[in-house]
Design an enzyme around this catalytic site. Structure first.
Site, PDB file in Angstrom:
ATOM      1  N   GLU A  90       0.831  -1.211   0.000  1.00 17.25           N
ATOM      2  CA  GLU A  90       0.000   0.000   0.000  1.00 17.25           C
ATOM      3  C   GLU A  90       0.859   1.252   0.000  1.00 17.25           C
ATOM      4  OE1 GLU A  90      -2.732   0.460   3.343  1.00 17.25           O
ATOM      5  OE2 GLU A  90      -2.904  -1.716   3.317  1.00 17.25           O
ATOM      6  N   CYS A 103       3.443   8.521   0.911  1.00 17.28           N
ATOM      7  CA  CYS A 103       3.886   7.638   1.997  1.00 17.28           C
ATOM      8  C   CYS A 103       4.050   6.248   1.409  1.00 17.28           C
ATOM      9  CB  CYS A 103       2.829   7.639   3.100  1.00 17.28           C
ATOM     10  SG  CYS A 103       3.165   6.441   4.400  1.00 17.28           S
ATOM     11  N   CYS A 110       5.596  -7.011   7.784  1.00 11.97           N
ATOM     12  CA  CYS A 110       6.591  -6.491   8.728  1.00 11.97           C
ATOM     13  C   CYS A 110       6.783  -7.525   9.822  1.00 11.97           C
ATOM     14  CB  CYS A 110       6.077  -5.183   9.335  1.00 11.97           C
ATOM     15  SG  CYS A 110       7.254  -4.367  10.438  1.00 11.97           S
ATOM     16  N   CYS A 114       4.696  -4.579  16.359  1.00  6.82           N
ATOM     17  CA  CYS A 114       4.078  -3.541  17.198  1.00  6.82           C
ATOM     18  C   CYS A 114       2.602  -3.887  17.413  1.00  6.82           C
ATOM     19  CB  CYS A 114       4.224  -2.158  16.559  1.00  6.82           C
ATOM     20  SG  CYS A 114       5.942  -1.674  16.374  1.00  6.82           S
ATOM     21  N   CYS A 117      -0.391  -2.232  15.328  1.00  6.98           N
ATOM     22  CA  CYS A 117      -0.185  -2.018  13.901  1.00  6.98           C
ATOM     23  C   CYS A 117      -0.692  -3.191  13.068  1.00  6.98           C
ATOM     24  CB  CYS A 117       1.307  -1.805  13.637  1.00  6.98           C
ATOM     25  SG  CYS A 117       1.673  -1.521  11.904  1.00  6.98           S
ATOM     26  N   GLU A 158       9.541  -2.091   8.135  1.00  6.34           N
ATOM     27  CA  GLU A 158      10.537  -1.357   8.923  1.00  6.34           C
ATOM     28  C   GLU A 158      11.717  -1.055   7.988  1.00  6.34           C
ATOM     29  OE1 GLU A 158      11.126   0.270  11.732  1.00  6.34           O
ATOM     30  OE2 GLU A 158      13.166   0.445  10.983  1.00  6.34           O
ATOM     31  N   SER A 189      10.946   6.660   8.774  1.00  2.83           N
ATOM     32  CA  SER A 189      10.460   6.384  10.129  1.00  2.83           C
ATOM     33  C   SER A 189      10.899   4.997  10.577  1.00  2.83           C
ATOM     34  CB  SER A 189       8.925   6.466  10.122  1.00  2.83           C
ATOM     35  OG  SER A 189       8.417   6.170  11.404  1.00  2.83           O
ATOM     36  N   SER A 212       9.694   6.050  16.174  1.00  4.80           N
ATOM     37  CA  SER A 212       8.434   5.683  16.821  1.00  4.80           C
ATOM     38  C   SER A 212       8.707   5.375  18.280  1.00  4.80           C
ATOM     39  CB  SER A 212       7.826   4.467  16.121  1.00  4.80           C
ATOM     40  OG  SER A 212       7.562   4.802  14.784  1.00  4.80           O
ATOM     41  N   LEU A 213       8.230   6.237  19.146  1.00  2.00           N
ATOM     42  CA  LEU A 213       8.517   6.095  20.573  1.00  2.00           C
ATOM     43  C   LEU A 213       7.307   5.495  21.286  1.00  2.00           C
ATOM     44  CD1 LEU A 213      11.093   6.724  22.018  1.00  2.00           C
ATOM     45  CD2 LEU A 213      10.228   8.999  22.555  1.00  2.00           C
ATOM     46  N   HIS A 214       6.193   6.186  21.248  1.00  2.00           N
ATOM     47  CA  HIS A 214       4.892   5.693  21.718  1.00  2.00           C
ATOM     48  C   HIS A 214       4.794   5.435  23.217  1.00  2.00           C
ATOM     49  CE1 HIS A 214       4.028   5.510  17.550  1.00  2.00           C
ATOM     50  NE2 HIS A 214       4.545   4.331  17.293  1.00  2.00           N
ATOM     51  N   ASN A 288      -5.005   4.708  15.519  1.00  2.00           N
ATOM     52  CA  ASN A 288      -6.057   4.245  14.611  1.00  2.00           C
ATOM     53  C   ASN A 288      -6.494   2.872  15.054  1.00  2.00           C
ATOM     54  OD1 ASN A 288      -6.937   5.731  12.295  1.00  2.00           O
ATOM     55  ND2 ASN A 288      -4.797   5.751  11.628  1.00  2.00           N
ATOM     56  N   CYS A 331      -2.687   1.840   8.827  1.00  2.00           N
ATOM     57  CA  CYS A 331      -1.642   1.301   7.941  1.00  2.00           C
ATOM     58  C   CYS A 331      -1.775  -0.205   7.779  1.00  2.00           C
ATOM     59  CB  CYS A 331      -0.248   1.523   8.528  1.00  2.00           C
ATOM     60  SG  CYS A 331      -0.025   3.075   9.320  1.00  2.00           S
TER      61      CYS A 331
HETATM   62  N1  SAH Z   1       8.330   0.653  10.925  1.00  2.00           N
HETATM   63  C1  SAH Z   1       8.409   2.084  10.931  1.00  2.00           C
HETATM   64  C2  SAH Z   1       7.535   2.762   9.896  1.00  2.00           C
HETATM   65  C3  SAH Z   1       6.152   2.262   9.650  1.00  2.00           C
HETATM   66  S1  SAH Z   1       4.815   2.695  10.672  1.00  2.00           S
HETATM   67  C4  SAH Z   1       8.135   2.622  12.299  1.00  2.00           C
HETATM   68  O1  SAH Z   1       7.823   1.839  13.198  1.00  2.00           O
HETATM   69  O2  SAH Z   1       8.291   3.821  12.511  1.00  2.00           O
HETATM   70  C5  SAH Z   1       4.624   4.444  10.643  1.00  2.00           C
HETATM   71  C6  SAH Z   1       4.104   4.979  11.966  1.00  2.00           C
HETATM   72  O3  SAH Z   1       2.720   4.628  12.172  1.00  2.00           O
HETATM   73  C7  SAH Z   1       4.858   4.433  13.162  1.00  2.00           C
HETATM   74  O4  SAH Z   1       5.085   5.457  14.088  1.00  2.00           O
HETATM   75  C8  SAH Z   1       3.879   3.406  13.707  1.00  2.00           C
HETATM   76  O5  SAH Z   1       4.151   3.098  15.034  1.00  2.00           O
HETATM   77  C9  SAH Z   1       2.564   4.101  13.470  1.00  2.00           C
HETATM   78  N2  SAH Z   1       1.370   3.246  13.502  1.00  2.00           N
HETATM   79  C10 SAH Z   1       1.229   1.981  13.079  1.00  2.00           C
HETATM   80  N3  SAH Z   1      -0.026   1.549  13.282  1.00  2.00           N
HETATM   81  C11 SAH Z   1      -0.691   2.563  13.836  1.00  2.00           C
HETATM   82  C12 SAH Z   1      -2.016   2.719  14.305  1.00  2.00           C
HETATM   83  N4  SAH Z   1      -2.915   1.728  14.228  1.00  2.00           N
HETATM   84  N5  SAH Z   1      -2.352   3.923  14.827  1.00  2.00           N
HETATM   85  C13 SAH Z   1      -1.451   4.919  14.916  1.00  2.00           C
HETATM   86  N6  SAH Z   1      -0.183   4.831  14.503  1.00  2.00           N
HETATM   87  C14 SAH Z   1       0.202   3.651  13.986  1.00  2.00           C
END
Ligand code: SAH
Length: 346
Positions: A90, A103, A110, A114, A117, A158, A189, A212-214, A288, A331
């Site tokens: 996508e 994007c 992947c 996470c 995701c 990733e 990212s 991506s810290l979160h 999301n 995503c």
């Molecule tokens: N693997 C990389 C890039 C892909 S994801 C990374 O981890 O950064 C791009 C961003 O979207 C990342 O920050 C990821 O954590 C976030 N992401 C993935 N799924 C998501 C969701 N359901 N809601 C919000 N952010 C999400």
């Protein structure tokens, strides 16, 4: 290598010499592929037939558009592409006042796992070739007839888990002879593969690194991101400091807000404490919801308060503007839905 669209100008020149052609042919082919976005040798009108025949072993591959969803709200376009081996990926086109941003995905699927995701649910299918990363941009630019000015590697996959192909992609995308997109208009990212971040810093590219810290600490981060078991937040932040030292580029942190998990006042204050002194910016994204997961997005008020609490401590934050909310599965969801559909039709 037989993937002609992944070759650098120097490699193409070598190929021309090896098949008994003049070096200037390399530049012609490179421009056809990376500027005119050709999808076959047939289009390359200034190449002799004899050369096209010689190149039969180096086929031009192109992604096939399987589906496009267009947002009625803001014209965001979500593309589903088919790779030559049948895998699906996508990409998303977002239109901003400063230009068109694409994007792209860096892998089919992947393996980072996470928790929130959708891209990771079926695991990793395979790495994308440099040409397959480039072609997401090329096919979108050709489809809309509008120039792409910004690229974010923030789709499925990733990028630092596909490091060599990513670097090659960056060079072909940003150097002369192709689309020549400025490195400053590129963002990559990562979930935080620390050793690769050091390597990338040493490349001294002028692109933006998004991390991506979160979460504000290791305990919470481990609940959301398996990679946190491998590298601690302190190691990750050290790598971010190194990246800034080497490149002078401010780090962007991605922080997806999950209700009741990482969105409290204490979380914001702890995060601000950890980031103090680091030249950075925090992107706040209400998570999301993904059908297969039970995470709930933070309320608007909680997101705004989070930002205010960060700013009180001197940390800049932006609430990510939502694009294409009417077509948005998070995503990886479009690909996933498509795969489920074809699976059930078998
Ligand atoms: N693997 C990389 C890039 C892909 S994801 C990374 O981890 O950064 C791009 C961003 O979207 C990342 O920050 C990821 O954590 C976030 N992401 C993935 N799924 C998501 C969701 N359901 N809601 C919000 N952010 C999400």
């Amino acid at each position: 290598m037989t993937d002609i669209k992944s070759m650098t100008p120097a490699e193409l020149k070598e190929l021309m010499l090896s098949v008994g052609e003049k070096p200037f042919r390399a530049r012609q082919i490179y421009e056809w592929l990376h500027q005119h976005l050709a999808v076959s040798y047939d289009e390359m009108s200034n190449l002799p037939k004899s050369l096209k025949q010689k190149l039969a072993d180096w086929p031009v591959t192109a992604l096939e558009i399987m589906d496009v969803q267009v947002s009625k709200i803001d014209s965001t376009r979500k593309y589903l592409f088919r790779l030559s081996d049948g895998n699906m990926i996508e990409s998303v086109l977002m239109k901003y006042h400063h230009g068109n941003s694409v994007c792209i995905s860096s892998q089919a699927g992947c393996r980072m796992g996470c928790r929130f995701c959708a891209s990771t649910i079926g695991g990793l299918a395979r790495n994308l070739l440099p040409s397959e990363m480039l072609d997401q941009i090329y096919r979108i630019q050709a489809d809309t007839g509008e120039r792409v000015s910004n690229v974010v590697v923030m789709g499925s996959g990733e990028p630092l888990d596909n490091y060599d192909n990513l670097l090659r992609f960056i060079h072909i995308l940003t150097e002369e002879g192709g689309l020549h997109i400025s490195q400053r208009n590129l963002t990559v990212s990562t979930c935080g593969i620390v050793p690769r971040m050091y390597e990338l810093a040493d490349e001294k590219l002028q692109m933006t690194l998004a991390v991506s810290l979160h979460a504000p600490n290791d305990k919470k981060r481990k609940q959301l991101m398996p990679i946190a078991n491998k590298y601690s937040m302190e190691e990750l932040l050290d790598a971010c400091r190194y990246y800034f030292e080497k490149t002078g580029r401010r780090i962007t942190f991605e922080y997806s807000l999950v209700a009741g998990v990482n969105d409290s006042r204490e979380d914001a204050l702890e995060l601000a404490g950890r980031l103090k002194g680091l030249n950075c910016h925090v992107n706040l994204i209400p998570v999301n919801p993904v059908r297969e997961r039970s995470f709930v997005r933070s309320a608007r008020k909680a997101v705004e308060n989070f930002k205010i609490n960060l700013e009180k401590c001197g940390i800049n934050g932006t609430i990510r503007r939502e694009m294409g909310s009417d077509i948005d599965g998070a995503c990886g969801q479009l690909r996933k839905r498509y795969m489920e559909k074809t699976e059930s039709e078998k």
